[in-house]
Scaffold this active site. Structure first.
Site, PDB file in Angstrom:
ATOM      1  N   LYS A  51      36.623  63.364  52.909  1.00 25.05           N
ATOM      2  CA  LYS A  51      36.733  64.587  51.849  1.00 25.05           C
ATOM      3  C   LYS A  51      36.723  65.818  52.892  1.00 25.05           C
ATOM      4  CE  LYS A  51      33.174  66.220  49.915  1.00 25.05           C
ATOM      5  NZ  LYS A  51      32.749  67.885  50.040  1.00 25.05           N
ATOM      6  N   ASN A  52      35.695  66.079  53.638  1.00 27.13           N
ATOM      7  CA  ASN A  52      35.353  67.137  54.501  1.00 27.13           C
ATOM      8  C   ASN A  52      36.207  67.298  55.543  1.00 27.13           C
ATOM      9  OD1 ASN A  52      33.412  67.713  52.573  1.00 27.13           O
ATOM     10  ND2 ASN A  52      31.746  67.263  53.855  1.00 27.13           N
ATOM     11  N   CYS A  95      24.841  77.937  46.204  1.00 23.26           N
ATOM     12  CA  CYS A  95      24.893  76.605  45.111  1.00 23.26           C
ATOM     13  C   CYS A  95      23.752  75.994  45.033  1.00 23.26           C
ATOM     14  CB  CYS A  95      26.197  75.794  45.623  1.00 23.26           C
ATOM     15  SG  CYS A  95      25.971  74.969  46.942  1.00 23.26           S
ATOM     16  N   ARG A 121      24.311  79.877  51.411  1.00 26.72           N
ATOM     17  CA  ARG A 121      25.458  79.614  51.920  1.00 26.72           C
ATOM     18  C   ARG A 121      26.304  80.616  52.051  1.00 26.72           C
ATOM     19  NH1 ARG A 121      28.028  73.933  50.025  1.00 26.72           N
ATOM     20  NH2 ARG A 121      28.721  74.082  52.005  1.00 26.72           N
ATOM     21  N   ASP A 162      24.139  65.874  54.839  1.00 24.77           N
ATOM     22  CA  ASP A 162      24.795  65.075  53.829  1.00 24.77           C
ATOM     23  C   ASP A 162      24.327  63.595  53.486  1.00 24.77           C
ATOM     24  OD1 ASP A 162      26.182  67.331  53.507  1.00 24.77           O
ATOM     25  OD2 ASP A 162      28.122  66.734  54.461  1.00 24.77           O
ATOM     26  N   ARG A 202      33.362  64.495  42.855  1.00 24.58           N
ATOM     27  CA  ARG A 202      33.758  65.451  43.782  1.00 24.58           C
ATOM     28  C   ARG A 202      33.891  64.737  45.095  1.00 24.58           C
ATOM     29  NH1 ARG A 202      30.150  69.570  44.869  1.00 24.58           N
ATOM     30  NH2 ARG A 202      31.371  69.620  46.501  1.00 24.58           N
TER      31      ARG A 202
HETATM   32  N1  EPU Z   1      25.794  79.604  57.422  1.00 19.71           N
HETATM   33  C1  EPU Z   1      25.723  80.819  57.775  1.00 19.71           C
HETATM   34  N2  EPU Z   1      26.700  81.694  57.725  1.00 19.71           N
HETATM   35  C2  EPU Z   1      28.074  81.188  57.746  1.00 19.71           C
HETATM   36  C3  EPU Z   1      28.200  79.767  57.310  1.00 19.71           C
HETATM   37  C4  EPU Z   1      27.109  79.117  57.459  1.00 19.71           C
HETATM   38  O1  EPU Z   1      24.384  81.475  57.788  1.00 19.71           O
HETATM   39  O2  EPU Z   1      28.919  82.092  57.613  1.00 19.71           O
HETATM   40  C5  EPU Z   1      24.758  78.698  57.597  1.00 19.71           C
HETATM   41  C6  EPU Z   1      24.414  77.887  56.246  1.00 19.71           C
HETATM   42  O3  EPU Z   1      23.729  78.563  54.965  1.00 19.71           O
HETATM   43  C7  EPU Z   1      23.749  76.546  56.624  1.00 19.71           C
HETATM   44  C8  EPU Z   1      24.465  76.453  57.947  1.00 19.71           C
HETATM   45  O4  EPU Z   1      25.069  77.607  58.536  1.00 19.71           O
HETATM   46  O5  EPU Z   1      22.574  76.774  56.574  1.00 19.71           O
HETATM   47  C9  EPU Z   1      25.705  75.216  58.133  1.00 19.71           C
HETATM   48  O6  EPU Z   1      26.494  75.435  57.153  1.00 19.71           O
HETATM   49  P1  EPU Z   1      27.941  75.168  57.507  1.00 19.71           P
HETATM   50  O7  EPU Z   1      28.985  76.491  57.356  1.00 19.71           O
HETATM   51  O8  EPU Z   1      28.130  74.199  58.591  1.00 19.71           O
HETATM   52  O9  EPU Z   1      28.418  74.275  56.112  1.00 19.71           O
HETATM   53  P2  EPU Z   1      29.703  74.309  55.345  1.00 19.71           P
HETATM   54  O10 EPU Z   1      30.860  74.298  56.707  1.00 19.71           O
HETATM   55  O11 EPU Z   1      29.868  75.297  54.468  1.00 19.71           O
HETATM   56  C10 EPU Z   1      30.262  71.725  55.449  1.00 19.71           C
HETATM   57  C11 EPU Z   1      30.342  70.634  54.601  1.00 19.71           C
HETATM   58  C12 EPU Z   1      29.081  70.212  53.834  1.00 19.71           C
HETATM   59  C13 EPU Z   1      27.931  70.041  54.800  1.00 19.71           C
HETATM   60  C14 EPU Z   1      27.652  71.087  55.888  1.00 19.71           C
HETATM   61  C15 EPU Z   1      26.942  70.909  57.081  1.00 19.71           C
HETATM   62  C16 EPU Z   1      32.786  70.680  53.670  1.00 19.71           C
HETATM   63  C17 EPU Z   1      33.598  71.056  52.559  1.00 19.71           C
HETATM   64  N3  EPU Z   1      31.331  71.043  53.464  1.00 19.71           N
HETATM   65  O12 EPU Z   1      29.717  72.976  54.663  1.00 19.71           O
HETATM   66  O13 EPU Z   1      29.208  69.230  53.001  1.00 19.71           O
HETATM   67  O14 EPU Z   1      26.753  69.818  54.479  1.00 19.71           O
HETATM   68  O15 EPU Z   1      29.295  71.331  56.327  1.00 19.71           O
HETATM   69  O16 EPU Z   1      27.212  69.915  57.977  1.00 19.71           O
HETATM   70  O17 EPU Z   1      32.856  70.263  54.820  1.00 19.71           O
HETATM   71  C18 EPU Z   1      28.958  67.820  51.154  1.00 19.71           C
HETATM   72  O18 EPU Z   1      29.994  67.161  51.758  1.00 19.71           O
HETATM   73  O19 EPU Z   1      28.145  67.308  50.155  1.00 19.71           O
HETATM   74  C19 EPU Z   1      28.856  69.194  51.769  1.00 19.71           C
HETATM   75  C20 EPU Z   1      27.765  70.197  51.116  1.00 19.71           C
END
Ligand code: EPU
Length: 434
Positions: A22-23, A128, A133, A320, A412
């Site tokens: 998915k991701n 969320c 986030r 995750d 989801r």
């Molecule tokens: N963060 C920031 N600023 C940003 C972006 C992220 O401070 O601009 C922080 C976040 O708050 C968090 C950390 O950096 O503490 C890592 O977040 P990341 O940006 O890596 O998360 P994401 O890219 O939004 C994806 C996956 C998540 C998974 C995370 C971490 C998808 C669609 N989502 O989210 O998946 O937990 O990487 O590996 O790819 C799930 O599938 O259940 C899920 C939540």
């Protein structure tokens, strides 16, 4: 509203087909906004988040077609037909609040829209259930590439005159690297003028999968899979064919399902290389994990040893799978310690596991998990995707019946989860409100 009714105690045994990730699929679908001509994606799972991305791409002028026929190739999940994505018009720039609030990965359209259409209007996702986030790193990356940016009524509005300009930038934040932020900026840089170097990039396999797709489209990206990604901008990208990687989180969830039910599962179309930290922890727990070609064999050694685990960016233990491991450790032979370093507040499953007889105590971003002899069935509430998976795992072994409410969270991210579990012996059924 749908629920799962699960009667615990069945030992799982048999084969499970792991779906495509998915991701990986979500940002890869968004990246198709930059390609000229048709892109064919294989292995994209059938999930509600994917449906949301299909809708968003439709709103943004793409023709998206899902082939119904089963795939005949033997190297991937056979559940679904391929997905064709073709951009047919480029007049729109907006990912609306309505879509972003249901599927955060919509923000992955920002980089592709900005690079290809010179403008992106993206609803800023709020917090969320797993934390605040923010998207500051995504925005910082776009500004470094030369975008003008302001916010208006909850939307981020980004524009660029001419092409984005490559540069060297640091993309890490207080919690380490960002997965979707890295992908978003990498996509934008693929069509920028000159070279971009992303330092502090996320190393997750999903980043590498998107880089591989972009390279097939004509991009020049190297270093993906390491913290320093180099992108030599090109003038155009062209549609291609691509198979998304297996879903490592679904695979890890089924590995834990085998462990918690004292079962024996054969996980087809999976990639153990993407799960090295998970295997490391599961082996310490006492789970036996073996690989033969693309299949993982996972079986339990009956005793669940307590372990310590800290979630970290890849290649560390994935956040995750934190909730699912916690469900397993609830039945450990002693005290386990889990620390969450990626989303420090991602613990909504604790209260629900405790309702089932677990003894978990959270202190800040750490949880002490005192193993108990048995979990008991109870009505519980899913609160986010992975927390829901943890409740299903706990229910598989709990004494009596568990009703897991709000399974739309699980839909989801887990394709046909009840069918896959039932096929290996779980007593699970989906019911409408009863
Ligand atoms: N963060 C920031 N600023 C940003 C972006 C992220 O401070 O601009 C922080 C976040 O708050 C968090 C950390 O950096 O503490 C890592 O977040 P990341 O940006 O890596 O998360 P994401 O890219 O939004 C994806 C996956 C998540 C998974 C995370 C971490 C998808 C669609 N989502 O989210 O998946 O937990 O990487 O590996 O790819 C799930 O599938 O259940 C899920 C939540």
């Amino acid at each position: 509203m749908e629920s799962f009714i699960i009667r615990g105690g069945a030992r799982l045994k048999g084969k499970v087909e792991i779906s495509g990730s998915k991701n990986s699929s979500l940002p890869i679908m968004a990246a198709c906004l930059m390609a000229e001509g048709k892109t064919t994606l294989r292995g994209v799972p059938r999930l509600s988040d994917i449906d949301s991305m299909v809708k968003l791409l439709g709103d943004l002028g793409c023709h998206v077609y899902r082939h119904e026929a089963k795939e005949s190739v033997g190297d991937g999940p056979t559940l679904n037909g391929p997905l064709d994505i073709t951009v047919t018009e480029e007049k729109k720039f907006e990912a609306s609040y309505e879509i972003v609030k249901t599927m955060r990965a919509s923000i992955c359209t920002m980089g592709p829209l900005l690079a290809k259409r010179k403008k992106a209007i993206v609803s800023i996702p709020g917090g969320c259930n797993i934390g605040d986030r923010p998207i500051d790193l995504h925005l910082r990356g776009m500004v470094k590439l030369g975008a003008e940016y302001h916010t208006q009524n909850g939307y981020a509005i980004l524009e660029v005159k001419g092409r984005l300009k490559g540069c060297r930038m640091y993309l890490g934040g207080a919690q380490g690297p960002t997965v979707l932020g890295t992908i978003n900026v990498m996509c934008a840089a693929a069509l920028a003028e000159g070279e971009t170097v992303l330092v502090g990039a996320a190393c997750e396999p999903e980043v590498g999968d998107c880089a591989n797709l972009l390279n097939k489209m004509g991009a020049k990206i190297t270093g993906h899979g390491t913290p320093e990604i180099r992108i030599e901008g090109v003038e155009k990208l062209t549609g291609c064919e691509h198979r998304v990687i297996p879903d490592r989180i679904e695979c890890g969830t089924f590995m834990i399902a085998a462990a918690i039910t004292n079962g024996e599962l054969e996980l087809k179309h999976s990639n153990l290389d993407h799960l090295i930290a998970v295997v490391d922890r599961l082996e310490d727990v006492g789970v036996k994990v073996e690989r033969q070609n693309g299949t993982i064999f996972c079986s339990s050694q009956r005793r669940i040893n307590p372990v310590e685990m800290t979630t970290q960016p890849y290649p560390g233990f994935p956040t995750d799978l934190q909730a699912q491991l916690m469900a397993l450790l609830c039945l450990g032979d002693g005290m386990s310690v889990i620390t969450e370093r990626v989303f420090p507040d991602r613990f909504t499953h604790v209260g629900e596991l405790n309702r089932m007889g677990g003894r978990v105590r959270k202190e800040g971003s750490t949880a002490g998990v005192q193993g108990v002899k048995e979990l008991q069935g109870a009505p519980v509430m899913a609160s986010d995707l992975r927390a829901s998976a943890a409740l299903v795992l706990a229910a598989l072994v709990a004494k009596g019946e568990t009703k897991v409410d709000r399974v739309y969270h699980i839909d989801r991210g887990y394709e046909k989860i009840e069918q896959k579990l039932a096929a290996v012996g779980a007593r699970i059924e989906r019911v409408k409100e009863r």
